[in-house]
Design a protein around this motif. Structure first.
Motif, PDB file in Angstrom:
ATOM      1  N   UNK A  14      84.415  52.341 -35.079  1.00 23.98           N
ATOM      2  CA  UNK A  14      83.266  53.002 -35.680  1.00 23.98           C
ATOM      3  C   UNK A  14      83.708  54.278 -36.381  1.00 23.98           C
ATOM      4  N   UNK A  15      83.256  54.444 -37.632  1.00 22.49           N
ATOM      5  CA  UNK A  15      83.637  55.613 -38.406  1.00 22.49           C
ATOM      6  C   UNK A  15      82.458  56.580 -38.512  1.00 22.49           C
ATOM      7  N   UNK A  16      82.741  57.871 -38.480  1.00 22.57           N
ATOM      8  CA  UNK A  16      81.663  58.854 -38.661  1.00 22.57           C
ATOM      9  C   UNK A  16      80.989  58.644 -40.015  1.00 22.57           C
ATOM     10  N   UNK A  17      79.690  58.836 -40.049  1.00 17.49           N
ATOM     11  CA  UNK A  17      78.978  58.756 -41.306  1.00 17.49           C
ATOM     12  C   UNK A  17      77.846  59.770 -41.321  1.00 17.49           C
ATOM     13  N   UNK A  18      77.390  60.067 -42.516  1.00 19.21           N
ATOM     14  CA  UNK A  18      76.243  60.961 -42.669  1.00 19.21           C
ATOM     15  C   UNK A  18      74.966  60.138 -42.542  1.00 19.21           C
ATOM     16  N   UNK A  19      73.961  60.713 -41.889  1.00 23.49           N
ATOM     17  CA  UNK A  19      72.693  60.017 -41.753  1.00 23.49           C
ATOM     18  C   UNK A  19      71.950  59.918 -43.069  1.00 23.49           C
ATOM     19  N   UNK A  20      70.851  59.197 -43.056  1.00 26.10           N
ATOM     20  CA  UNK A  20      70.036  59.038 -44.263  1.00 26.10           C
ATOM     21  C   UNK A  20      68.566  59.236 -43.927  1.00 26.10           C
ATOM     22  N   UNK A  21      67.780  59.434 -44.962  1.00 25.03           N
ATOM     23  CA  UNK A  21      66.336  59.608 -44.844  1.00 25.03           C
ATOM     24  C   UNK A  21      65.661  58.402 -45.484  1.00 25.03           C
ATOM     25  N   UNK A  22      65.139  57.506 -44.657  1.00 24.14           N
ATOM     26  CA  UNK A  22      64.467  56.305 -45.147  1.00 24.14           C
ATOM     27  C   UNK A  22      62.983  56.613 -45.322  1.00 24.14           C
ATOM     28  N   UNK A  23      62.539  56.597 -46.558  1.00 19.02           N
ATOM     29  CA  UNK A  23      61.145  56.920 -46.868  1.00 19.02           C
ATOM     30  C   UNK A  23      60.398  55.647 -47.212  1.00 19.02           C
ATOM     31  N   UNK A  24      59.322  55.409 -46.489  1.00 17.68           N
ATOM     32  CA  UNK A  24      58.493  54.239 -46.777  1.00 17.68           C
ATOM     33  C   UNK A  24      57.096  54.684 -47.193  1.00 17.68           C
ATOM     34  N   UNK A  25      56.636  54.115 -48.285  1.00 17.78           N
ATOM     35  CA  UNK A  25      55.297  54.387 -48.783  1.00 17.78           C
ATOM     36  C   UNK A  25      54.604  53.071 -49.081  1.00 17.78           C
ATOM     37  N   UNK A  26      53.282  53.106 -49.052  1.00 20.99           N
ATOM     38  CA  UNK A  26      52.499  51.930 -49.418  1.00 20.99           C
ATOM     39  C   UNK A  26      51.040  52.343 -49.478  1.00 20.99           C
ATOM     40  N   UNK A  27      50.227  51.565 -50.172  1.00 21.47           N
ATOM     41  CA  UNK A  27      48.783  51.816 -50.074  1.00 21.47           C
ATOM     42  C   UNK A  27      48.290  51.446 -48.684  1.00 21.47           C
ATOM     43  N   UNK A  28      47.174  52.034 -48.277  1.00 20.36           N
ATOM     44  CA  UNK A  28      46.593  51.720 -46.976  1.00 20.36           C
ATOM     45  C   UNK A  28      46.292  50.231 -46.891  1.00 20.36           C
ATOM     46  N   UNK A  29      46.760  49.592 -45.796  1.00 21.42           N
ATOM     47  CA  UNK A  29      46.521  48.172 -45.607  1.00 21.42           C
ATOM     48  C   UNK A  29      47.685  47.290 -46.014  1.00 21.42           C
ATOM     49  N   UNK A  30      48.749  47.868 -46.551  1.00 24.19           N
ATOM     50  CA  UNK A  30      49.887  47.065 -47.006  1.00 24.19           C
ATOM     51  C   UNK A  30      50.928  46.839 -45.916  1.00 24.19           C
ATOM     52  N   UNK A  31      50.712  47.419 -44.720  1.00 24.22           N
ATOM     53  CA  UNK A  31      51.586  47.109 -43.598  1.00 24.22           C
ATOM     54  C   UNK A  31      52.666  48.111 -43.288  1.00 24.22           C
ATOM     55  N   UNK A  32      52.609  49.294 -43.893  1.00 22.29           N
ATOM     56  CA  UNK A  32      53.660  50.293 -43.679  1.00 22.29           C
ATOM     57  C   UNK A  32      53.779  50.700 -42.213  1.00 22.29           C
ATOM     58  N   UNK A  33      52.656  50.919 -41.562  1.00 25.92           N
ATOM     59  CA  UNK A  33      52.688  51.347 -40.161  1.00 25.92           C
ATOM     60  C   UNK A  33      53.305  50.281 -39.271  1.00 25.92           C
ATOM     61  N   UNK A  34      52.953  49.019 -39.504  1.00 22.50           N
ATOM     62  CA  UNK A  34      53.509  47.928 -38.704  1.00 22.50           C
ATOM     63  C   UNK A  34      55.014  47.807 -38.896  1.00 22.50           C
ATOM     64  N   UNK A  35      55.472  47.864 -40.137  1.00 22.58           N
ATOM     65  CA  UNK A  35      56.903  47.757 -40.424  1.00 22.58           C
ATOM     66  C   UNK A  35      57.648  48.949 -39.829  1.00 22.58           C
TER      67      UNK A  35
END
Length: 220
Positions: A14-35
């Motif tokens: 395992x090699x050291x790596x920098x973290x990332x910021x995963x941004x998820x957007x969607x209209x209400x009802x498109x399933x963002x919260x579930x995913x």
């Protein structure tokens, strides 16, 4: 090779790596919260939900520091003036902000963060954090399906549903500003695609901070 050897070998390589910021957007009802929930469950400690600072009153089931960092308006404004936020916004009269120091320290240590924000928040974070940001927009399979999902909740009035549909159309107009766009037709398929995106982004050469020393060792 025995099964007991594989995990140890993987850990050794395992090699050291920098973290990332995963941004998820969607209209209400498109399933963002579930995913988002499925991702957090599947990834465990390697993916953490960013904890925002807010001036909203704490609810009975919430815990300060776990759900939000709760503060008052004067303290929040001081943090804005001090540049303590990667992004902040006012929503329905309450202030919300992403703490810069907490996220920066986590990224340097290899921690990945998940952000559930709208397109404006995504833009602010992308401008503030640059290459650390990966943006994903979820689309519904059709407008009719989106409306059906919203009505299926059975908790909103007709006026509220129409308002949500209007906002959904406005939000979907920003789809081209994202790195990835995924149509959420079948939840499991959508989840698999988003998880694949996360895995691929983690492997980007620019995030593999340990590659320089590793490759030098190979060529020595």
């Amino acid at each position: 090779m025995t099964d007991s050897f594989v995990p140890a070998e993987r850990a050794r390589l395992a090699l050291p790596r920098r973290g990332l910021m995963l941004i998820m957007s969607s209209p209400s009802g498109a399933g963002k919260t579930t995913i988002s929930r499925k991702l957090l469950e599947a990834e465990g400690a390697s993916l953490a939900m960013s904890v925002s600072v807010t001036t909203r009153p704490i609810r009975p089931t919430e815990v300060d520091g776990r759900d939000y960092h709760f503060t008052d308006v004067p303290a929040f404004r001081r943090m804005v003036d001090e540049g303590a936020f990667l992004e902040w916004a006012e929503v329905f009269g309450n202030l919300y902000g992403t703490p810069r120091a907490q996220v920066s320290a986590g990224l340097a240590a290899g921690q990945d963060y998940l952000f559930d924000v709208d397109w404006q928040g995504a833009q602010q974070l992308a401008q503030a954090a640059g290459s650390d940001v990966v943006t994903v927009f979820l689309l519904p399979p059709s407008v009719a399906e989106l409306e059906s999902r919203l009505r299926g909740r059975g908790t909103d009035s007709e006026e509220v549903v129409r308002g949500r549909m209007d906002r959904a159309r406005a939000e979907m107009s920003h789809w081209s500003e994202y790195d990835y766009v995924v149509v959420n037709d079948v939840i499991e398929d959508c989840f698999a695609k988003v998880q694949t995106i996360l895995a691929a982004e983690r492997l980007k050469r620019t995030r593999q901070t340990g590659l320089v020393d590793f490759t030098r060792g190979l060529m020595a």
